[in-house]
Write an enzyme that holds these catalytic residues in place. Structure first.
Site, PDB file in Angstrom:
ATOM      1  N   HIS A  95       0.833  -1.208   0.000  1.00 49.31           N
ATOM      2  CA  HIS A  95       0.000   0.000   0.000  1.00 49.31           C
ATOM      3  C   HIS A  95       0.869   1.259   0.000  1.00 49.31           C
ATOM      4  O   HIS A  95       0.708   2.161   0.823  1.00 49.31           O
ATOM      5  CB  HIS A  95      -0.948   0.002   1.206  1.00 49.31           C
ATOM      6  N   ASP A 269      -6.136   1.996   4.689  1.00 48.88           N
ATOM      7  CA  ASP A 269      -4.722   1.695   4.433  1.00 48.88           C
ATOM      8  C   ASP A 269      -4.229   2.315   3.131  1.00 48.88           C
ATOM      9  O   ASP A 269      -3.026   2.349   2.867  1.00 48.88           O
ATOM     10  CB  ASP A 269      -4.441   0.188   4.465  1.00 48.88           C
TER      11      ASP A 269
END
Length: 371
Positions: A95, A269
């Site tokens: 991420h 996230d």
């Protein structure tokens, strides 16, 4: 190949990069697997289970990183950057669009980082993200229902209602894997469910999938505002692979919501889709209240159900891990294009355009980087 499985150190992250069955599969193919002691305890896998599978248990974090390939679950934290080295293959969720410091550290140390979430099949599906999207989606409705309870700060709504009392209203923004699974649980609880998505074809698919039992609405600012303010629970489930999540729900929209309503930002996230989810929370302290609305913004939701999550993740990632170990990354990328799309950094280059654009890094195509 020498493969390391370090213990996850993120707050309440109880998953582990490989289960004993995954370790056994790699050892059976001639690879050496080093597992940090107690790495699997959170998922109820003992060191002895890994030893029986053929792993070597190491008592120091550094030893699990001093390998050719590290298989993890979550992105490395800052205390782990010191283990980065040139040509290390890092296979995990990254991420990076929400992680500038980590991106810089991977580039500076010339790490070969392969992100689970950007491995992409020709049909656009994300095979290594799917199992955790399923878990997070299902959990989002469960935790939303929990925090709607009065003693958890909610307004005291039972999503399914009872005869003579209205059902709770659940709005899900994003009709992908996470949103679809959130809707399944919400319907199972008896809630009134609305899904918003930007893709008309996906809305048609959802109509068929749920046999008309959910309301499907085209996602645009006006519709989002209309449904958010009437909802008891709003779930953010939007994903742009490798990119920062779009900010779709403004602070003004949140102010219009009822006191004691709940939002769950699955996309946190990647930065989150709610303007007011401006901080990541943890399983230890999962919520905060802003403008009277309970905000749940835990970035590692599946870590709360680690046994299910670890086994599901292992089922998806193991074939790719075997490919990398058996063939080496260059040959693996040649024979499996979807895996090559997981490459985010290589030899000091950022090879994912969304990540490069987010932080103004120079972008290098995967093809050029591998020349």
């Amino acid at each position: 190949m020498k493969i390391g499985i370090p213990k996850e150190i993120k707050n309440n992250e109880n998953r582990v990069g490989l289960s004993p069955s995954g370790v056994h599969a790699l050892v059976d193919q001639g690879h050496e697997v080093l597992v940090e002691t107690n790495a699997g305890l959170g998922s109820y896998f003992e060191d002895g289970d890994y030893q029986e599978a053929g792993a070597k248990i190491v008592d120091e974090q550094s030893k699990a990183w001093d390998v050719d390939m590290v298989i993890k679950v979550k992105e490395p934290l800052e205390s782990e950057y010191k283990f980065f080295k040139e040509e290390l293959i890092l296979f995990t969720y990254l991420h990076l669009a929400n992680e500038q410091k980590l991106t810089q550290a991977l580039v500076d140390n010339k790490v070969i980082s392969i992100a689970y979430e950007t491995v992409q099949l020709p049909d656009g599906s994300l095979p290594l993200l799917t199992p955790m999207s399923e878990v997070a989606g299902r959990m989002s409705t469960q935790v939303g229902a929990e925090f709607l309870q009065r003693f958890n700060g909610g307004m005291g709504i039972l999503l399914g209602g009872i005869p003579g009392v209205p059902k709770g209203k659940v709005t899900i923004i994003g009709g992908g894997q996470a949103g679809t699974n959130a809707a399944k649980i919400a319907l199972g609880l008896g809630a009134e469910v609305t899904i918003l998505d930007v893709n008309p074809k996906r809305l048609e698919e959802l109509e068929d999938l749920f046999d008309g039992r959910v309301r499907t609405i085209m996602s645009n600012p006006l519709n989002i505002e209309m449904y958010v303010k009437e909802s008891d629970l709003v779930i953010g489930a939007v994903l742009i692979p490798g990119a920062k999540a779009p900010n779709l729900v403004t602070e003004d929209m949140i102010k219009e919501m009822k006191d004691g309503s709940v939002i769950v930002d699955i996309a946190i996230d990647q930065g989150g889709i709610f303007e007011t989810t401006d901080k990541i929370t943890t399983h230890d302290n999962p919520t905060y209240t802003k403008h009277g609305v309970v905000h749940y913004a835990v970035a590692n939701m599946p870590g709360a159900v680690p046994r299910t999550s670890t086994i599901g993740l292992n089922n998806a990632t193991l074939p790719y891990a075997q490919l990398l170990a058996n063939k080496g990354y260059r040959e693996a990328f040649k024979v499996n294009h979807p895996l090559s799309l997981g490459l985010n950094t290589f030899n000091g280059h950022v090879t994912n355009k969304n990540v490069a654009d987010t932080f103004n890094f120079e972008y290098t195509s995967i093809e050029d980087a591998l020349k």
